[in-house]
Design an enzyme around this catalytic site. Structure first.
Site, short mmCIF file in Angstrom:
data_model
loop_
_atom_site.label_atom_id
_atom_site.label_comp_id
_atom_site.label_asym_id
_atom_site.label_seq_id
_atom_site.Cartn_x
_atom_site.Cartn_y
_atom_site.Cartn_z
N GLU A 84 0.84 -1.20 0.00
CA GLU A 84 0.00 0.00 0.00
C GLU A 84 0.87 1.25 0.00
OE1 GLU A 84 -3.31 2.39 2.68
OE2 GLU A 84 -2.93 0.26 3.07
N LYS A 219 -9.25 -16.03 16.08
CA LYS A 219 -9.25 -15.38 14.76
C LYS A 219 -10.58 -14.68 14.45
CE LYS A 219 -5.82 -18.48 12.74
NZ LYS A 219 -5.49 -19.24 13.96
N ASP A 293 0.93 -15.05 12.62
CA ASP A 293 -0.22 -15.69 11.99
C ASP A 293 -1.11 -14.61 11.38
OD1 ASP A 293 -2.50 -17.05 11.25
OD2 ASP A 293 -2.59 -18.28 13.07
N HIS A 383 -4.00 9.40 -1.85
CA HIS A 383 -4.50 8.17 -2.45
C HIS A 383 -5.22 8.42 -3.77
CE1 HIS A 383 -3.86 6.98 1.73
NE2 HIS A 383 -3.77 5.75 1.28
#
Length: 775
Positions: A84, A219, A293, A383
């Protein structure tokens, strides 16, 4: 072909290549980028199955950020793995503001990892009775955990009964591991022990059991994890001075607090879990870089941000309640990730607390920068992407092939029977140039830059030729303007607003058309300077603008006085050919957009904004004395621009520095003509001297170079000789120096605050020395 992936369970390079060949045959994809990998398949047991290759993610350095935490101390640079644009720059800007204000304080409040098995009983009473039994045998559970791991400690056992079902949330401390696997193993051991010890207890024995009943929040973002904790619960706080907010973040503390209040209402309306701005970017980037992770980014990115005023300062706090990180196990053992953990000082005992604090500190820095960008309008500008009303088939990497090059070479060589047989990509050049880099900021979705090629063809007579060429694939001028706008968005609201107003009128507009037009010109004086052109592609539909030119190399010789003389004589032939013909050049139109001298006076707010930003951001580069010189030049632009208009003008390169000049076999090659324009011929002299002279040069040295140049210009034609004789050549140089300082040097300096130009400090010293000599 078998549908089974080959080499199942095998960790060897042979098995990897068999799988890769199988995948190519199955999909018809080339997959050339997977051919080579820096990872050893034998070291990936437990990390991945059916290994076929690796994917590279760019890693940028953010910071440094000053920490005053319990585990993180001193100045720390963070490796952010991301694709990004503007992320690393924005995090670095926030880090600079925090460091300027004394740094960030961090601490880990707790560390937990959970697993929550689910048990089913015959009835509600059985579940209730088992809950009571479990509480009485708490110490026996600890024994079972120690059988599995000496690093894991059971700290809480929380039962949640729903009818005949019982969910038990086991919370563990897992030292430097994130702990998912540890807690799974420990919980499984507990469940096995329960099954054995209650085998004959019909009233207590569960009917069935699940190792995870989905209560742990693994998660996932859950309210239970926010309250009870999962992962590291870490907080960071900073006190931003008024000066840091105004000079670095380019807004005011009160504006940031007001924005925070408004966006907090929006978060409440949306039902947002927690309240934060941008923590996910830092969490994801550092997770990728350090082998965490990645699936835990979702829960780990929940944050609570607070911003308030204290006097004229800003106090900001962030809490990450569920940061699931570890410094041992999983992907942290991979070579790249391990090196970055070592670099951060997080690979030893206690490293997980330091890593958690680093993530929290940089998350706070990024949030502060992002809030400021939204408040001042910089966020959208950073952006922005060029809008198009149609789909464009841009050039891609594989398009520089025989089909594309054959018509270009046939036209460029004048041989319609020429047949291109092979095009090979050669190692990339060391740099694509500033214009291409700026164009890539403005539009990153297509092929641009310098692409070395080895091309083989047969001509109409059947003779074979192999030549090294360079395909210069140009960004459009508006893409360069948009790329500069992205840099300006990081230079504060004033610079961004001024560039938005005036940037489209600079010489960068139509830069792609202008350079191709230069290569089409038949004049011998120009062709003698240009690289040998083998063909041009100017396809507006594809936005493909390509110059196919000879491959040349710099001879590497230093820029001594004789070389400067020779370069001035070489470009003087062009100056003399068009001297005084500026109206003719404008009428012909092949230079496209050409800013007139009056533009300098009208656009003063742009150059003033750039100067003031640089002086505030880089006082060592542009101190008060230099700043005031530039502001004085800008303030008087209307007067000296009028004088400039009255002197004879010509075609100038407008970027005439050693970066764009090569000497090969005694021949001067001048390239990168995208900024060519109409101006005083002394403009090219100013730029070359600013790049090549030192601060020991004298006014007499400058006068000698000007004489060399003037004589060479006069030698071009009788008309040029008359114009040279009839004008004050030194005065033209002084006016050109003003323009160079006000525009190009100011733009370089502002860009340098966001993208380091190694040449700029020396250039600044020499340019201001040249100014002093004229005073």
């Amino acid at each position: 072909m078998s549908d089974a992936i080959p080499g199942r369970g095998q960790y060897s390079d042979l098995a990897r290549r068999q799988r890769l060949d199988w995948l190519r045959a199955r999909t018809d994809a080339r997959l050339a980028t997977l051919e080579n990998t820096g990872l050893n398949p034998q070291h990936l047991v437990g990390n991945v199955e059916n290994f076929v290759g690796s994917v590279e993610v760019p890693v940028g350095l953010a910071g440094p950020l000053l920490f005053a935490g319990e585990a993180a101390h001193g100045s720390i640079v963070a490796p952010l793995a991301t694709t990004e644009g503007a992320l690393v720059a924005s995090a670095s800007r926030g880090a600079r503001a925090l460091t300027m204000s004394g740094g960030v304080t961090t601490t880990v409040l707790s560390q937990r990892m959970t697993r929550a098995p689910a048990f089913e009983f015959a009835d509600i009473a059985g579940a209730r009775q088992f809950t009571a039994w479990l509480g009485k045998h708490r110490d026996r559970l600890d024994e079972q955990v120690r059988l599995v791991s000496r690093h894991t400690r059971l700290v809480e056992v929380d039962p949640y009964q729903i009818g005949r079902h019982l969910h038990v949330r086991f919370s563990f401390e897992t030292a430097d591991a994130a702990g998912q696997n540890m807690t799974t193993a420990a919980t499984w051991q507990i469940c096995r022990w329960l099954t054995d010890v209650l085998a004959d207890e019909n009233d207590l024995r569960p009917r069935s059991m699940l190792l995870e009943g989905n209560l742990s929040g693994d998660k996932k973002v859950t309210a239970g994890s926010l309250v009870a904790g999962r992962g590291s619960r870490v907080t960071a706080e900073c006190r931003l001075s008024h000066e840091a907010v105004t000079t670095v973040l380019r807004t005011t503390p009160s504006a940031m607090v007001k924005s925070h209040a408004v966006t907090l209402l929006g978060a409440q309306q949306a039902g947002m879990t927690g309240y934060g701005v941008n923590a996910a970017n830092i969490v994801a980037a550092l997770f990728l870089a350090t082998g965490q992770d990645v699936a835990c980014v979702h829960e780990s990115s929940v944050s609570f941000l607070s911003i308030e005023m204290d006097g004229d300062e800003l106090v900001a706090t962030i809490l990450l309640p569920n940061l699931v990180v570890g410094t041992v196990g999983g992907g942290t053992a991979l070579p790249h990730q391990r090196e970055l953990l070592d670099m951060l000082g997080c690979s030893g005992t206690g490293g997980v607390r330091r890593l958690a604090e680093i993530i929290a500190g940089f998350a706070l820095a990024l949030d502060m920068s992002t809030v400021a960008a939204v408040v001042s309008g910089q966020f959208a500008q950073a952006h922005q992407r060029l809008g198009r009303g149609r789909r464009v088939e841009w050039l891609r990497e594989g398009d520089l092939n025989t089909a594309l090059l054959q018509p270009l070479l046939a036209q460029g060589t004048g041989d319609p029977r020429l047949h291109v047989t092979e095009v090979r990509r050669m190692p990339p050049l060391h740099s694509d140039g500033i214009a291409s880099e700026l164009g890539a900021l403005g539009e990153r979705r297509k092929l641009i830059g310098l692409h070395p090629l080895r091309v083989t063809w047969t001509d109409g007579d059947g003779s074979g030729t192999t030549v090294d060429l360079v395909a210069k694939v140009k960004p459009r001028g508006e893409e360069i303007v948009a790329g500069i706008a992205r840099l300006m968005s990081l230079c504060g609201a004033d610079a961004a607003r001024a560039w938005s107003h005036w940037g489209g009128d600079t010489e960068f507009t139509d830069a792609h058309r202008r350079e191709l037009s230069v290569y089409r010109r038949p004049e011998r004086v120009l062709q003698d300077l240009l690289p040998r052109c083998r063909g041009l592609l100017d396809d507006d539909e594809r936005e493909a603008h390509v110059i196919l030119m000879e491959r040349f190399r710099h001879d590497g010789e230093p820029w001594a006085r004789d070389r400067v003389d020779d370069a001035l004589r070489a470009v003087a032939a062009v100056h003399g050919h068009w001297l005084g013909r500026d109206k003719e050049l404008l009428h012909e139109g092949w230079l496209h957009h050409v800013p007139e001298p009056e533009y300098l006076a009208r656009s003063g707010e742009l150059w003033e904004a750039l100067v003031r930003h640089t002086a505030a951001d880089q006082p060592g580069l542009l101190g008060a004395g230099r700043r005031d010189i530039l502001l004085g030049i800008i303030g008087q632009a209307e007067e000296w621009a009028r004088e400039t208009r009255a002197l004879p003008r010509t075609l100038v390169h407008n970027d005439f520095s050693p970066r764009n000049i090569a000497v090969q076999d005694g021949r001067f090659i001048v390239y990168d003509w995208e900024l060519a324009t109409i101006g005083l011929p002394q403009r090219d002299v100013v730029e070359l001297l600013a790049f090549t002279l030192g601060t020991d040069s004298t006014a007499a040295d400058v006068g000698r170079f000007l004489t060399v140049h003037a004589r060479a210009v006069a030698a071009a034609s009788p008309e040029a000789a008359t114009l040279v004789t009839g004008s004050d050549w030194r005065r033209g140089y002084q006016l050109a120096l003003r323009e160079f300082l006000m525009t190009r040097l100011a733009l370089y300096a502002a860009g340098h605050t966001q993208r380091e130009f190694g040449f700029l400090p020396g250039l600044m010293r020499t340019a201001f020395h040249l100014w002093d000599l004229e005073q």
